[in-house]
Design a protein around this motif. Structure first.
Motif, PDB file in Angstrom:
ATOM      1  N   VAL A  42       0.863  -1.337  -0.038  1.00  0.00           N
ATOM      2  CA  VAL A  42      -0.003   0.004  -0.030  1.00  0.00           C
ATOM      3  C   VAL A  42       0.833   1.457   0.182  1.00  0.00           C
ATOM      4  O   VAL A  42       1.876   1.472   0.935  1.00  0.00           O
ATOM      5  CB  VAL A  42      -0.767   0.122   1.152  1.00  0.00           C
ATOM      6  N   ALA A  43       0.966   1.917  -1.037  1.00  0.00           N
ATOM      7  CA  ALA A  43       1.595   3.363  -1.056  1.00  0.00           C
ATOM      8  C   ALA A  43       0.633   4.508  -1.142  1.00  0.00           C
ATOM      9  O   ALA A  43      -0.277   4.666  -2.145  1.00  0.00           O
ATOM     10  CB  ALA A  43       2.329   3.230  -2.171  1.00  0.00           C
ATOM     11  N   THR A  44       0.949   5.520  -0.231  1.00  0.00           N
ATOM     12  CA  THR A  44       0.145   6.427  -0.106  1.00  0.00           C
ATOM     13  C   THR A  44       0.786   7.847  -0.612  1.00  0.00           C
ATOM     14  O   THR A  44       1.836   8.129   0.100  1.00  0.00           O
ATOM     15  CB  THR A  44      -0.516   6.804   1.423  1.00  0.00           C
ATOM     16  N   LEU A  45       0.421   8.384  -1.516  1.00  0.00           N
ATOM     17  CA  LEU A  45       1.072   9.470  -2.025  1.00  0.00           C
ATOM     18  C   LEU A  45       0.531  10.911  -1.638  1.00  0.00           C
ATOM     19  O   LEU A  45      -0.680  11.142  -1.594  1.00  0.00           O
ATOM     20  CB  LEU A  45       1.228   9.523  -3.802  1.00  0.00           C
ATOM     21  N   PHE A  46       1.332  11.935  -0.948  1.00  0.00           N
ATOM     22  CA  PHE A  46       0.838  13.251  -0.718  1.00  0.00           C
ATOM     23  C   PHE A  46       1.748  14.104  -1.422  1.00  0.00           C
ATOM     24  O   PHE A  46       2.951  14.430  -1.104  1.00  0.00           O
ATOM     25  CB  PHE A  46       0.788  13.222   0.865  1.00  0.00           C
ATOM     26  N   ALA A  47       1.213  15.115  -2.406  1.00  0.00           N
ATOM     27  CA  ALA A  47       1.780  15.945  -3.033  1.00  0.00           C
ATOM     28  C   ALA A  47       1.036  17.005  -3.230  1.00  0.00           C
ATOM     29  O   ALA A  47       0.243  17.164  -4.359  1.00  0.00           O
ATOM     30  CB  ALA A  47       2.562  15.302  -4.307  1.00  0.00           C
ATOM     31  N   PRO A  48       1.015  18.060  -2.307  1.00  0.00           N
ATOM     32  CA  PRO A  48      -0.277  19.235  -2.496  1.00  0.00           C
ATOM     33  C   PRO A  48       0.197  20.297  -3.365  1.00  0.00           C
ATOM     34  O   PRO A  48      -0.543  21.167  -3.454  1.00  0.00           O
ATOM     35  CB  PRO A  48       0.022  19.635  -0.941  1.00  0.00           C
ATOM     36  N   GLY A  49       1.354  20.077  -4.235  1.00  0.00           N
ATOM     37  CA  GLY A  49       1.736  21.222  -5.444  1.00  0.00           C
ATOM     38  C   GLY A  49       2.174  22.499  -4.686  1.00  0.00           C
ATOM     39  O   GLY A  49       1.675  23.447  -4.945  1.00  0.00           O
ATOM     40  N   ALA A  50       3.046  22.166  -3.778  1.00  0.00           N
ATOM     41  CA  ALA A  50       3.602  23.166  -2.587  1.00  0.00           C
ATOM     42  C   ALA A  50       4.610  24.150  -3.776  1.00  0.00           C
ATOM     43  O   ALA A  50       4.674  25.262  -3.383  1.00  0.00           O
ATOM     44  CB  ALA A  50       4.589  22.748  -1.835  1.00  0.00           C
ATOM     45  N   ASP A  51       4.882  23.597  -4.831  1.00  0.00           N
ATOM     46  CA  ASP A  51       6.076  24.797  -5.717  1.00  0.00           C
ATOM     47  C   ASP A  51       5.348  24.944  -7.080  1.00  0.00           C
ATOM     48  O   ASP A  51       5.797  25.127  -7.817  1.00  0.00           O
ATOM     49  CB  ASP A  51       7.470  23.971  -5.995  1.00  0.00           C
ATOM     50  N   GLY A  52       3.999  24.861  -7.026  1.00  0.00           N
ATOM     51  CA  GLY A  52       3.294  25.223  -8.164  1.00  0.00           C
ATOM     52  C   GLY A  52       3.054  24.071  -9.150  1.00  0.00           C
ATOM     53  O   GLY A  52       2.259  24.117 -10.085  1.00  0.00           O
ATOM     54  N   ASP A  53       3.404  22.619  -8.735  1.00  0.00           N
ATOM     55  CA  ASP A  53       3.206  21.574  -9.488  1.00  0.00           C
ATOM     56  C   ASP A  53       1.534  21.135  -9.265  1.00  0.00           C
ATOM     57  O   ASP A  53       0.942  21.578  -8.251  1.00  0.00           O
ATOM     58  CB  ASP A  53       3.917  20.309  -9.023  1.00  0.00           C
TER      59      ASP A  53
END
Length: 299
Positions: free
Chosen positions: A273-284
């Motif tokens: 189980v892989a949980t990804l958290f990428a809030p777009g902090a640098d504009g992504d």
């Protein structure tokens, strides 16, 4: 995803400081890992050096084993801004991941004793059992030999609620499902041809020089394993076979070893189980989801 750092693990890393984080749960000797990129300056980066700890919302402490500070062009006063790219693994078993200059040889020791002999600081293991023989020579990886002992015992280890537990493979399918997916909303992964080559049956020779056989129910490749009995030989053939992978909404309630109900199909066990958290902090573009690799039991 909530992550904490500091001496007591009580300083929360702001969500907008996390560029990307993947928390991965597996049915392997080191069952929990974290890969993350965290915004930091040259001064604050010291909190994420090798040997420091990061704590999850559930209270699981992970030790950083790899850390790289990536400087970016912009500056804030005299502090170079950038981010730390790191890898951390579950702290109670971190020493198990390192190759040691001395051998670890045990006979009739429990799995807990084997882990501790390899450097782990576990309080104990639920469902503990006696390992008939364990031999990890100097310069070899402990994790390989622990995985081998688990295979011979016919089970896996999982991390749940702050404890490591050994669970026989059939018992994984006796649990209550924690979630439900639709059969058509997941990708199938199946190849009987590869299974027959990758999952062999085993045979051995007993003290009287007679052949002892494992599971020969299917035509497969054969492998010789010295000094084991019929039960162990059968255990060595049993395994989880990757059958599906599916993408779910972001959740931290599912962990490796959980049973997933499949509408229109048979229940499957979460192998990874892989949980990804990428809030777009640098504009992504922001990304937040959980991917689950599901397996069936191949006895």
């Amino acid at each position: 995803m909530e992550l904490y750092f500091g001496e007591n693990g009580d300083q929360r890393i702001r969500g907008d400081f996390i560029r990307r984080a993947v928390l991965r749960s597996d049915l392997v000797p080191i069952p929990l890992t974290l890969e993350a990129e965290i915004r930091a300056g040259t001064e604050t980066a010291e909190h994420f050096e090798v040997g420091r700890s990061i704590t999850t919302y559930d209270g699981d402490e992970l030790e950083i084993i790899k850390s790289e500070f990536i400087q970016q062009a912009r500056m804030q006063a005299d502090d170079l801004a950038g981010y730390v790219r790191l890898i951390a693994i579950l702290k109670p078993v971190v020493e198990v991941a390192f190759v040691k200059p001395r051998a670890v040889i045990k006979r009739g020791a429990t799995l807990t004793e084997v882990y501790r002999a390899c450097g782990a600081t576990l309080r104990g293991i639920e469902g503990d059992f006696a390992v008939p023989r364990f031999a990890c020579l100097a310069g070899e990886a402990h994790t390989y030999h622990i995985a081998r002992a688990l295979q011979e015992a016919g089970g896996v280890v999982r991390w749940r609620h702050g404890r490591l537990a050994f669970i026989p493979l059939p018992a994984l399918f006796d649990q209550e499902p924690v979630d439900t997916i639709v059969n058509t909303a997941s990708d199938d992964v199946e190849s009987g041809f590869l299974e027959r080559h990758d999952i062999p049956w085993f045979y051995s020779v007993d003290a009287d020089g007679q052949f002892v056989y494992g599971n020969r129910g299917k035509p497969r490749a054969a492998r010789f394993q010295p000094g084991v009995n019929e039960v162990t030989l059968r255990h060595m053939t049993g395994c989880l076979v990757l059958t599906k992978n599916t993408r779910l909404k972001y959740t931290q309630k599912i962990a490796a070893g959980d049973l997933i109900e499949v509408v229109g199909g048979e229940p499957l066990v979460a192998m990874t189980v892989a949980t990804l958290f990428a809030p777009g902090a640098d504009g992504d573009a922001p990304e937040q989801f959980t991917r689950v690799w599901l397996g069936r039991l191949e006895p």
